[in-house]
Design a protein around this motif. Sequence first.
Motif, PDB file in Angstrom:
ATOM      1  N   ALA B  58       0.894  -1.156   0.000  1.00  0.00           N
ATOM      2  CA  ALA B  58       0.000   0.000   0.000  1.00  0.00           C
ATOM      3  C   ALA B  58       0.934   1.207   0.000  1.00  0.00           C
ATOM      4  N   ILE B  59       1.398   1.575   1.183  1.00  0.00           N
ATOM      5  CA  ILE B  59       2.571   2.426   1.271  1.00  0.00           C
ATOM      6  C   ILE B  59       3.671   1.507   1.806  1.00  0.00           C
ATOM      7  N   GLY B  61       5.951  -0.954   3.491  1.00  0.00           N
ATOM      8  CA  GLY B  61       5.837  -1.617   4.789  1.00  0.00           C
ATOM      9  C   GLY B  61       4.458  -2.153   5.091  1.00  0.00           C
ATOM     10  N   LEU B  62       3.459  -1.716   4.323  1.00  0.00           N
ATOM     11  CA  LEU B  62       2.078  -2.132   4.566  1.00  0.00           C
ATOM     12  C   LEU B  62       1.505  -2.841   3.336  1.00  0.00           C
ATOM     13  N   TYR B  64      -1.369  -3.753   0.605  1.00  0.00           N
ATOM     14  CA  TYR B  64      -2.424  -2.945  -0.013  1.00  0.00           C
ATOM     15  C   TYR B  64      -3.792  -3.591   0.203  1.00  0.00           C
ATOM     16  N   GLY B  65      -4.788  -2.718   0.279  1.00  0.00           N
ATOM     17  CA  GLY B  65      -6.129  -3.163   0.655  1.00  0.00           C
ATOM     18  C   GLY B  65      -6.748  -4.154  -0.301  1.00  0.00           C
ATOM     19  N   ASP B 108     -13.687  -4.657   6.644  1.00  0.00           N
ATOM     20  CA  ASP B 108     -13.382  -3.536   7.526  1.00  0.00           C
ATOM     21  C   ASP B 108     -11.880  -3.524   7.772  1.00  0.00           C
ATOM     22  N   TYR B 109     -11.270  -2.409   7.399  1.00  0.00           N
ATOM     23  CA  TYR B 109      -9.828  -2.242   7.615  1.00  0.00           C
ATOM     24  C   TYR B 109      -9.654  -1.567   8.966  1.00  0.00           C
ATOM     25  N   PRO B 112      -3.602  -0.527   9.948  1.00  0.00           N
ATOM     26  CA  PRO B 112      -2.675  -0.849   8.864  1.00  0.00           C
ATOM     27  C   PRO B 112      -2.173  -2.292   9.005  1.00  0.00           C
TER      28      PRO B 112
END
Lengths: 162, 162
Positions: B58-59, B61-62, B64-65, B108-109, B112
């Motif tokens: 996603a950004i 280190g994370l 993506y949804g 539901d996110y 992170p």
Amino acid sequence: MRDNPSMEQTPAIQDHYPDDVSHCYGCGRLNDVGHQIKTRLTGKSTTTDYTPEPFHTAIPGLAYGGLIASIIDCHSTGSAAIFAMRRSGTEVGSEESPRFVTAHLEVDYLAPTPLAPMHLVGTEIEIKGRKVVVDTELSVNGVITARGHAILVEMPDGLIIP
Amino acid sequence: MRDNPSMEQTPAIQDHYPDDVSHCYGCGRLNDVGHQIKTRLTGKSTTTDYTPEPFHTAIPGLAYGGLIASIIDCHSTGSAAIFAMRRSGTEVGSEESPRFVTAHLEVDYLAPTPLAPMHLVGTEIEIKGRKVVVDTELSVNGVITARGHAILVEMPDGLIIP
């Protein structure tokens, strides 16, 4: 433009995200292997056109549901940024765009989606503070096969991991 | 097993889908470039373990949804098949598995999600006719970062395009 060739194409929001939030696999222009979708303001709505790869199959001939969710998700984050800029009277491309992340995503799979170019249209449902609600219709060959409903929140400071 | 090393590992539902419905990018064992997730009955729940690739960002280190939605989606279709077989008293691996498709997906996110191995746990919420409802918790390093809610329907005859 897909729907009206006479309309001038507006800038894609993803081309104006700050560099440090442009690595998303779905929509980051700096992710060389990602989908790199482009979302634009088209009239009162937002649009994204995306052509899946031959291997993005559910069963042969159809697009897999996770791709549909992914494209709707990134189209929604881009749409949220576009709608927020419109609300503040700022044109896409005139400055760095705000970056939204998804809090809640819903997808209704209405019919099998052929593995063919997808056209997404986003509608602003609500803007309240840092929250934007976006509905999306995904169609292939003019037939709507999936609907999205997403709640996006402007990215809080400090989410970026150095 | 991840949670209890003493438990015998049960068969993965995706290894027992009929060949002609095993090409899904998310979970098909015959899709060479796909995620090939594996979902198993673990106690009363279903589990899937998946390690994202470095580019699924996603950004930085994370995760993506869209990937999170994809893995929850395919984990849910697999879970639906497992729960349907359990309801009918059939063990996974004893015959070809039924194949479910997604009618409705919600994610539901909550926080992170680090770009690190993901553990998914599915719970049977309802089985009614050809419909199964599955809730999912996705965790990384023991922290739940996303929740899924999916309505799955056993694949109707004739969906396969020859």
